[in-house]
Motif scaffolding. Sequence first.
Motif, short mmCIF file in Angstrom:
data_model
loop_
_atom_site.label_atom_id
_atom_site.label_comp_id
_atom_site.label_asym_id
_atom_site.label_seq_id
_atom_site.Cartn_x
_atom_site.Cartn_y
_atom_site.Cartn_z
N PHE A 1 -1.70 1.49 -7.52
CA PHE A 1 -0.67 2.39 -8.04
C PHE A 1 -0.94 3.37 -8.85
O PHE A 1 -1.03 3.27 -10.10
CB PHE A 1 0.59 1.86 -8.36
CG PHE A 1 2.02 2.50 -8.29
CD1 PHE A 1 2.06 3.68 -8.84
CD2 PHE A 1 2.95 1.87 -7.62
CE1 PHE A 1 3.43 4.44 -8.59
CE2 PHE A 1 4.27 2.58 -7.62
CZ PHE A 1 4.36 3.70 -8.19
N ASN B 1 0.13 -0.77 -11.61
CA ASN B 1 -0.22 -1.99 -10.66
C ASN B 1 -1.35 -1.76 -9.96
O ASN B 1 -1.83 -0.68 -9.39
CB ASN B 1 1.10 -2.19 -9.73
CG ASN B 1 2.36 -2.52 -10.38
OD1 ASN B 1 3.58 -2.11 -9.99
ND2 ASN B 1 2.23 -3.54 -11.30
N CYS C 1 7.40 -2.14 -8.00
CA CYS C 1 6.19 -1.26 -8.32
C CYS C 1 6.05 -0.07 -9.32
O CYS C 1 6.84 0.46 -9.00
CB CYS C 1 5.32 -1.20 -6.95
SG CYS C 1 4.78 -2.71 -5.88
N THR D 1 -1.83 -4.57 -5.50
CA THR D 1 -0.28 -5.15 -5.03
C THR D 1 -0.44 -5.12 -3.64
O THR D 1 -0.69 -4.24 -2.82
CB THR D 1 0.70 -4.01 -5.38
OG1 THR D 1 0.66 -3.99 -6.88
CG2 THR D 1 2.08 -4.82 -5.04
N LEU E 1 8.22 -4.46 -1.90
CA LEU E 1 7.28 -3.69 -3.05
C LEU E 1 8.19 -3.12 -4.20
O LEU E 1 7.53 -2.54 -4.88
CB LEU E 1 6.62 -2.71 -2.29
CG LEU E 1 5.63 -2.79 -1.08
CD1 LEU E 1 5.20 -1.34 -0.68
CD2 LEU E 1 4.60 -3.64 -1.55
N LEU F 1 0.75 -2.40 -0.92
CA LEU F 1 1.03 -0.97 -1.49
C LEU F 1 0.40 -0.06 -0.59
O LEU F 1 0.92 1.06 -0.56
CB LEU F 1 0.39 -0.93 -2.77
CG LEU F 1 1.01 0.21 -3.78
CD1 LEU F 1 2.53 0.07 -3.91
CD2 LEU F 1 0.54 0.21 -4.97
#
Length: 304
Positions: A76, A44, A40, A47, A37, A50
């Motif tokens: 995110f 984002n 990131c 993803t 990851l 995540l």
Amino acid sequence: MHTMTMFKPFYLLVLIITISHSTSAQTPSPFNFIEDLQGCHKGNSSTKGLHGLKHYLHQFGYLNYLNQTHLDDDDFDNALESALKTYQRNYRVPQTGALDAATVAKMTSPRCGVPDIVDGINTMARKKHRRRPSKSIHVVANYAFFPNSPRWPSSQTHLTYRFVANTRIDAIAPVNRAFKKWASATHFTFSRVARNAKSDLVVGFFSKDHGDGFPFDGPGGTLAHAFAPTIGSFHYDGDENWVNGAVEGGFDLETIALHEIGHLLGLGHSEFPAAVMFSVVSSGQTKLNLHQDDIEGIKALYNV
């Protein structure tokens, strides 16, 4: 052994050291997924994976959503960025709010399984204490206590310990030595009693789910854990490669015993890497003597 509910009350806190085996591809750290990851940052969306980072930060107290569905998505968001910044501040890496290389390196490193933030209290931020070793110098000590500072009663300075039946023979001597080292540096004394006797402290080896509510996860995950006063339980993960001494790919029994006994007495983790109570432990590493920071922590906790 009955199942214990974490953090209710605080003196039931369990200390767990987690290990990443950099020397063994067969036993990767359960946190290695974070490496995929890297890079990131906020903005984002979707993803893949995540949500694993969110669960990691939730596990250690940094991230709590009012709507728990966000814990399982791969967005995110602002909350995740804020959680990362707090984590970065605690672990002394630049507060970028992004999953950069420095943050990934910390997150995939060995660490304690107890949350850094408990019920909104950032225990790492609360752990600094001032001491005055001379008239002209002020030094910041790095030892820490658990929330509410659980400790053994002032009338109970002699503690007995025993090994459960499944304890490895080669662990007896290093654990005995570890107790002697704590005794030589503190107001506590310790004595070993028979396996079937009543004792204040219990040491043993266990695998996977062993009935205390904090299951081990096999090689490459949690290494050991111990409960703060006055529970008195200290468990090694029986699936790890235990050794005596600095053996590459193995974990030193005495080093871990010194650390876990500190938790049994009420110490949390130190920010000072040389201290026994520092949270990081690596394969092939030994720490066989208490640091002054460890000793001062016990003296401060018990006002001696």
